[in-house]
Design a protein around this motif. Structure first.
Motif, short mmCIF file in Angstrom:
data_model
loop_
_atom_site.label_atom_id
_atom_site.label_comp_id
_atom_site.label_asym_id
_atom_site.label_seq_id
_atom_site.Cartn_x
_atom_site.Cartn_y
_atom_site.Cartn_z
N PHE A 19 11.99 5.57 -11.26
CA PHE A 19 12.89 4.60 -11.90
C PHE A 19 12.15 3.79 -12.98
N ALA A 20 10.90 3.42 -12.68
CA ALA A 20 10.11 2.66 -13.66
C ALA A 20 9.91 3.50 -14.93
N ARG A 21 9.71 4.78 -14.75
CA ARG A 21 9.55 5.68 -15.90
C ARG A 21 10.85 5.70 -16.72
N HIS A 22 12.01 5.72 -16.04
CA HIS A 22 13.29 5.66 -16.74
C HIS A 22 13.36 4.40 -17.61
N VAL A 23 12.95 3.29 -17.05
CA VAL A 23 13.04 2.00 -17.76
C VAL A 23 12.19 2.07 -19.04
N VAL A 24 10.99 2.59 -18.91
CA VAL A 24 10.10 2.64 -20.08
C VAL A 24 10.63 3.66 -21.10
N ASP A 25 11.16 4.78 -20.62
CA ASP A 25 11.74 5.79 -21.55
C ASP A 25 12.88 5.19 -22.36
N LEU A 26 13.71 4.39 -21.68
CA LEU A 26 14.87 3.79 -22.37
C LEU A 26 14.43 2.87 -23.51
N SER A 77 0.82 -1.21 0.00
CA SER A 77 0.00 0.00 0.00
C SER A 77 0.85 1.27 0.00
N LYS A 78 2.11 1.14 0.43
CA LYS A 78 2.98 2.34 0.47
C LYS A 78 4.07 2.29 -0.60
N TYR A 79 4.07 1.23 -1.40
CA TYR A 79 5.19 1.01 -2.33
C TYR A 79 5.43 2.20 -3.27
N ASP A 80 4.34 2.79 -3.76
CA ASP A 80 4.51 3.85 -4.76
C ASP A 80 5.03 5.16 -4.16
N ASP A 81 5.03 5.27 -2.82
CA ASP A 81 5.60 6.48 -2.19
C ASP A 81 7.11 6.27 -2.05
N SER A 82 7.79 6.16 -3.14
CA SER A 82 9.21 5.81 -3.11
C SER A 82 9.85 6.32 -4.40
N TRP A 83 11.09 5.90 -4.60
CA TRP A 83 11.78 6.26 -5.84
C TRP A 83 11.35 5.39 -7.02
N HIS A 84 10.59 4.33 -6.76
CA HIS A 84 10.27 3.38 -7.83
C HIS A 84 9.47 3.97 -9.00
N PRO A 85 8.50 4.85 -8.76
CA PRO A 85 7.79 5.39 -9.94
C PRO A 85 8.73 6.09 -10.90
N GLN A 103 17.91 5.81 -6.35
CA GLN A 103 17.01 5.72 -5.20
C GLN A 103 16.57 7.09 -4.70
N ALA A 104 17.03 8.15 -5.37
CA ALA A 104 16.59 9.47 -4.94
C ALA A 104 15.11 9.60 -5.26
N SER A 105 14.37 10.28 -4.38
CA SER A 105 12.93 10.43 -4.63
C SER A 105 12.71 11.60 -5.58
N GLY A 106 11.48 11.77 -5.96
CA GLY A 106 11.13 12.95 -6.76
C GLY A 106 11.09 12.62 -8.24
N HIS A 107 10.77 13.60 -9.03
CA HIS A 107 10.56 13.36 -10.46
C HIS A 107 11.65 14.05 -11.27
N GLY A 108 11.45 15.32 -11.55
CA GLY A 108 12.52 16.06 -12.21
C GLY A 108 12.75 15.63 -13.64
#
Ligand SMILES: C[S@@+](CC[C@H](N)C(=O)[O-])C[C@H]1O[C@@H](n2cnc3c(N)ncnc32)[C@H](O)[C@@H]1O
Length: 294
Positions: A28-35, A18-26, A207-212
């Motif tokens: 990083f996942a976006r990076h993977v799809v962008d690549l 329930s708390k997983y998405d409050d992390s750096w994972h969103p 593992q840094a949080s945030g979007h940017g």
């Protein structure tokens, strides 16, 4: 006590779901799809899809003529993914609860071949990544590609140290089981699975949080990782106390094992220090893409 890696992961991630998405994972996942630069119409298999961070971004990229199949062992993580799917009424995604190390008996995957297979932030959790990769390549079309990531050896040093303690005590710790120091190690792993045209990058501040900014801002020289944090040997005590009460430490702490685990942890932690007594941490992961020969 969990029986094996998949049971271990289920236990750990059901708890975090329930708390997983409050992390750096969103991010990083976006990076993977962008690549990947996915094209409309591609069929994607997202292994260890979790809450669907890669799945849904990929589903958007491949559009209604494409599809994404997500597989994960954790019912808690999949419940979060299903909620998102329902909420956004996404039709080109299917989820399955199953271990990603044994896909041959999974309806919806067995007998299929995909254009792209993704496995974000999960290869390192498996007991035998080499075997898993070989297994996955069978589900790639000739000319298809696989993307996955492996933690840099100087990243997540607390977890790395805990893992080393687990190894020396023969107690499995559900932590990072695979770490690379150089891109060559990743290339060897991918080549052994029969993949070619390999592209290995080092993504910093993983593992840094945030979007940017986009992925380019985070890709650094693959042989020269950025040092993101510097610890001293004394920090080991506080890091141990934090980890030992987490899910990662519970097996080590069981049956009065805490003091022995602490002693070994502090020994291993001190070995990480350079001659100035500093312990340098890299917040980075290698991301690798390999292609199945035509
Ligand atoms: C760090 S999460 C990554 C989730 C997702 N790929 C992302 O990028 O957000 C790791 C996921 O791997 C899953 N996992 C670990 N071992 C697994 C296994 N043997 N079979 C299926 N899923 C597994 C966990 O349940 C968890 O959802």
């Amino acid at each position: 006590m969990p029986r094996d890696q998949a049971a271990d992961a289920q236990h750990l991630y059901d708890d975090r779901a329930s708390k997983y998405d409050d992390s750096w994972h969103p991010r990083f996942a976006r990076h993977v799809v962008d690549l990947l630069d996915l094209k409309p119409g591609e069929h994607v298999l997202d292994l260890a899809c979790g809450t669907g961070l890669v799945t849904f971004a990929a589903a958007q990229a491949v559009g209604s003529t494409g599809s994404v199949t997500g597989v994960d062992i954790s019912s808690g993580m999949l419940a979060q993914a299903h909620l998102k799917q329902l909420h956004a009424n996404i039709e080109n995604v299917t989820f399955h609860q199953h271990s990603i190390t044994s896909l041959s008996n999974l309806d919806g995957v067995q007998g299929q071949q995909f254009d792209t297979i993704t496995c974000a932030s999960a290869l390192v959790l498996l007991s035998n990544p080499t075997l898993a990769l070989k297994h996955w390549v069978r589900f790639l079309k000739p000319g298809g590609r696989l993307i996955m990531d492996v933690t840099h050896i100087r990243s997540q040093l607390g977890h790395l140290t805990l893992e080393r303690v687990g190894k020396s005590l023969a107690i499995p710790v559900p932590s990072y089981r695979l770490n690379f120091e150089s891109p060559k190690e990743f290339e060897d792993l991918l080549s052994a699975a029969g993949l070619q045209n390999l592209d290995i990058r080092l993504v910093s501040q993983a593992q840094a949080s945030g979007h940017g900014q986009g992925i380019d801002a985070y890709v650094c020289d693959v042989n020269q990782p950025r040092i993101d944090r510097v610890y001293v040997v004394e920090d080991g005590q506080a890091i141990f106390e934090r980890l030992i009460v987490s899910r990662y430490g519970e097996a080590l702490a069981a049956d009065g094992g805490r003091d022995r685990a602490r002693e070994l942890f502090l020994e291993e932690w001190a070995k990480l220090a350079n001659d100035k007594g500093e312990i340098e941490e890299v917040d980075g992961v290698f991301v690798g893409v390999g292609w199945k020969p035509d």
